[in-house]
Structures are given as structure tokens and as C-alpha cells.
Scaffold this active site. Structure first.
Site, mmCIF file in Angstrom:
data_model
loop_
_atom_site.group_PDB
_atom_site.id
_atom_site.type_symbol
_atom_site.label_atom_id
_atom_site.label_comp_id
_atom_site.label_asym_id
_atom_site.label_seq_id
_atom_site.Cartn_x
_atom_site.Cartn_y
_atom_site.Cartn_z
ATOM 1 N N LYS A 186 -45.262 -17.911 10.476
ATOM 2 C CA LYS A 186 -45.442 -16.968 9.373
ATOM 3 C C LYS A 186 -45.035 -15.597 9.906
ATOM 4 O O LYS A 186 -45.821 -14.641 9.948
ATOM 5 C CB LYS A 186 -46.911 -17.007 8.902
ATOM 6 C CG LYS A 186 -47.209 -16.187 7.654
ATOM 7 C CD LYS A 186 -46.628 -16.791 6.371
ATOM 8 C CE LYS A 186 -46.866 -15.849 5.199
ATOM 9 N NZ LYS A 186 -46.182 -16.295 3.970
ATOM 10 N N ASP A 219 -45.389 -21.351 4.355
ATOM 11 C CA ASP A 219 -45.542 -21.631 2.918
ATOM 12 C C ASP A 219 -44.335 -22.411 2.398
ATOM 13 O O ASP A 219 -44.470 -23.387 1.658
ATOM 14 C CB ASP A 219 -45.797 -20.348 2.107
ATOM 15 C CG ASP A 219 -44.856 -19.202 2.459
ATOM 16 O OD1 ASP A 219 -44.071 -19.331 3.421
ATOM 17 O OD2 ASP A 219 -44.899 -18.168 1.760
#
Ligand code: IPM
Ligand code: MG
Length: 353
Positions: A186, A219
């Protein structure tokens, strides 16, 4: 060969599935002329009840003196009070850390006969064969925690040497497969992820130039895992992302009850566990799917004892049992009757012979 294998049944369905894996390993030992001595020790909630400690000193001593450890599952509502001083899961994290098993390998194999058990369409599942390599002894699981009445914090730290060693494990595995590695982070938000990406890019360019490297934000990875699962070969990621993505990936296989894992460090001794939890809702009913634990025993034979042929025999036996129609409740088709844990175990043992 002679080997000492510690069995940590733990909680919920853990003892049932561990017993099944033991029976299968014993059957392999009998057919191939090995002597496995099994040592059962307390772990998790069961250990808290008996000793007040989720990982008693006797358990640690046995694990450290063993060739490999097979764990069932830990945790359950009995020990889930948020104010409890000790929790079963703390024992598991300490054990992973004490054994130095930083590389958690979670293969996702689809049994074609079980395609109907997955919520995904069969054409999306075609050709899925991936491996998630999850960093297991660092990150937010092990950082400092603080808590006051109105605030709380969990610190996430990664050191470059921790990233290097896990990426090396993943890249070596990819080298023996389809030569594709996907690193998940991330990096648009987290500093630890920016370090992860920098170290991974550098190491891959220097040591594994022939492996194709893809980088995904976590994600997006969660989405791609459902939209194009067959395109992944080896996925490497940090502790918490790996925890989440492997539960998601288990749905490709139709049930958490099918997926094993191996946790390895720098020595041959490993910790093997199904990726499923203790399933308190079905504990003590004799209906849990033992396949994940049995497949974990196969990984144990392969990675800690070097018994490749025996490991493959177990994996083929699971496949033959499934192909012969053996189905526990988690994978049974609507309208059909499921079989018990013991019956599934017997079906696998029949497949061995
Ligand atoms: C797993 C489990 C554990 C984890 C829990 C029981 C602490 O979810 O092995 O995936 O989060 O690592
Ligand atoms: Mg998990």
C-alpha cells in the site's frame, strides 16, 4: 526415517482435524517404513484453561526439540473477551516468532470437482494455481500496542532485512513455477510499503532478473484476485495483507477447509497449519473438513522431512477422495448428504493405498 512431530490440536475443530492428519501420517509411515513419534501438547485456549498460558513452557520445549509442528487452530468465543489479559492468538504469534518461521506459504489449489463449491464462475477459476507467500513474524502483528480509554494504536514496522528474506523465498518459489511474482503493498499511503517496494524492486533486479515482477496496491490486488485469479503465480506480501488476502483466496477453492499452509524459517523445522480457524460453531460435532490439516501434513513431510514422494502421495489421495465424491458439509452440493470428519479421513487413507 525417524522423526518427532509435535501436534498442537488447540481449540474448536483443531483437535479433530489434527487427529485426522495424524492418522494419515501414521498410515504413510506404515506404508513407507518410517517411524514418526507424535507428541501432543497444549496450545491456545485449551492451554489457557489448563495452565493460564496460551503457549506453556512445556509446549515450547517440545516444539524446539521436534522436527516439525502441526497445529490445528486456536481461539473461540470462550476466550474472546476484549478485556482478557491473555488470548489464544497470542500463543500462536509467540510460537511463530520463537520458531523464527517468517515465511508463511499458502498454496491455493483448485480441485476441478469442487469448482461448484466456489461462489465464482467456473470460467474465472480455470487454470488457477497460485501461492501466497505471507511475511509472518513482522509488521503490525508484532509492533508496540497502546491503549487508553479513548485511543489505541498498533505500530507497523518493517526492516529491510525482513523484506529481503521473504521476497527471496517467494522469488525462489516463483523460479520453480511460472516465473511470475506479484508483490502487494500500500505504497501510496504507508511508509512501510514504500520501503517494501524499494527493497523488492532492488532485490529482484539484482538477483532475479529472469522473474517477471508485478506490483499491486492491496486494494487493487483484492479485486484482481477475483477478476483474474488465474493470472497469478506467486504473490508476496506483508503479514496483515497476507492474512486478509488468503481468506479471500480460499474462496477460489470453495472452502477454507481445503487450504493448507507451511510456515518456514532458515532451518528445516517448520510450523504447519490449515488456514482455517477453530470454527467454534461446528466444534465437537465431528463434521469438520480435515483436508486442510491433512494437506498441511503433506507440506510438513515435504518441507521439514524431505519426503517428497510421500507428500505427493497424500496430495493425490486427497484428490482421489474428492474425485470419488467424498464431501464434508462445507463442500457438499445442495441436497446431498455430507460425510463426517472420520469418514473423509478414511476416504483419504483409502486413496493412499
Ligand atoms: C491465520 C489466522 C491467525 C493470523 C490468527 C488466528 C492470529 O487468522 O493464521 O491466518 O491472523 O495470523
Ligand atoms: Mg487468517
Amino acid at each position: 526415517m525417524d522423526a518427532v512431530i509435535v501436534l498442537l490440536g488447540g481449540d474448536g475443530i483443531g483437535p479433530d482435524v489434527t487427529k485426522a492428519a495424524r492418522q494419515v501420517m501414521q498410515s504413510v509411515a506404515d506404508s513407507y517404513g518410517h517411524r514418526f513419534s507424535f507428541k501432543e501438547e497444549l496450545m491456545g485456549g485449551a492451554a489457557i484453561d489448563a495452565t493460564g498460558d496460551p503457549l506453556p513452557a512445556a509446549t515450547i520445549a517440545s516444539c524446539e526439540a521436534s522436527d516439525a509442528v502441526l497445529l490445528g487452530a486456536v481461539g473461540g468465543p470462550r476466550w474472546s473477551d476484549p478485556n482478557a489479559a491473555v488470548r489464544p492468538e497470542q500463543g500462536l504469534l509467540r510460537l511463530r516468532s520463537l520458531l523464527g518461521v517468517y515465511a508463511n506459504i499458502r498454496p491455493v489449489k483448485i480441485y476441478s470437482e469442487l469448482a461448484g463449491a466456489s461462489p465464482l464462475r467456473p470460467e474465472i477459476l480455470e487454470g488457477v494455481d497460485l501461492l501466497v507467500v505471507r511475511e509472518l513474524t513482522g509488521g503490525i502483528y508484532f509492533g508496540e500496542k497502546t491503549r487508553s480509554e479513548t485511543s489505541a494504536s498498533d505500530v507497523c514496522t518493517y526492516h529491510s532485512h525482513e523484506i529481503e528474506r521473504i521476497v527471496r523465498v517467494a522469488a525462489r518459489l516463483a523460479a520453480g513455477r511460472r516465473k511470475k511474482l506479484c508483490s502487494v503493498d500500500k505504497a501510496n499511503v504507508l511508509e512501510t510499503s514504500r520501503l517494501w517496494r524499494e527493497v523488492t524492486d532492488r532485490l529482484m533486479a539484482a538477483e532475479f532478473a529472469d522473474i517477471e515482477l508485478e506490483t499491486l496496491l492491496v486494494d487493487a490486488a483484492a479485486m484482481h484476485l477475483l477478476s483474474r485469479p488465474a493470472s497469478f503465480d506467486v504473490i508476496v506480501t506483508e503479514n496483515m495483507f497476507g492474512d486478509i488476502l488468503t481468506d479471500e483466496a480460499s474462496m477460489l477453492a470453495g472452502s477454507m477447509g481445503m487450504l493448507p499452509s507451511a510456515s518456514l524459517g532458515d532451518s528445516a523445522r517448520g510450523l504447519y497449519e490449515p488456514i482455517h480457524g477453530s470454527a467454534p460453531d461446528i466444534a465437537d460435532r465431528g463434521i469438520a473438513n480435515p483436508c486442510a490439516a491433512i494437506a498441511s501434513a503433506a507440506l510438513l513431510l515435504r518441507h521439514s522431512l524431505g519426503l517428497e514422494q510421500e507428500a505427493t502421495a497424500i496430495e493425490s489421495a486427497i484428490e482421489s477422495a474428492i474425485n470419488a465424491g467424498a464431501r464434508t458439509a462445507d463442500i457438499v452440493a445442495t441436497g446431498e448428504d455430507p460425510i463426517s470428519t472420520d469418514e473423509m479421513t478414511d476416504a483419504v487413507i483409502r486413496g493412499l493405498h
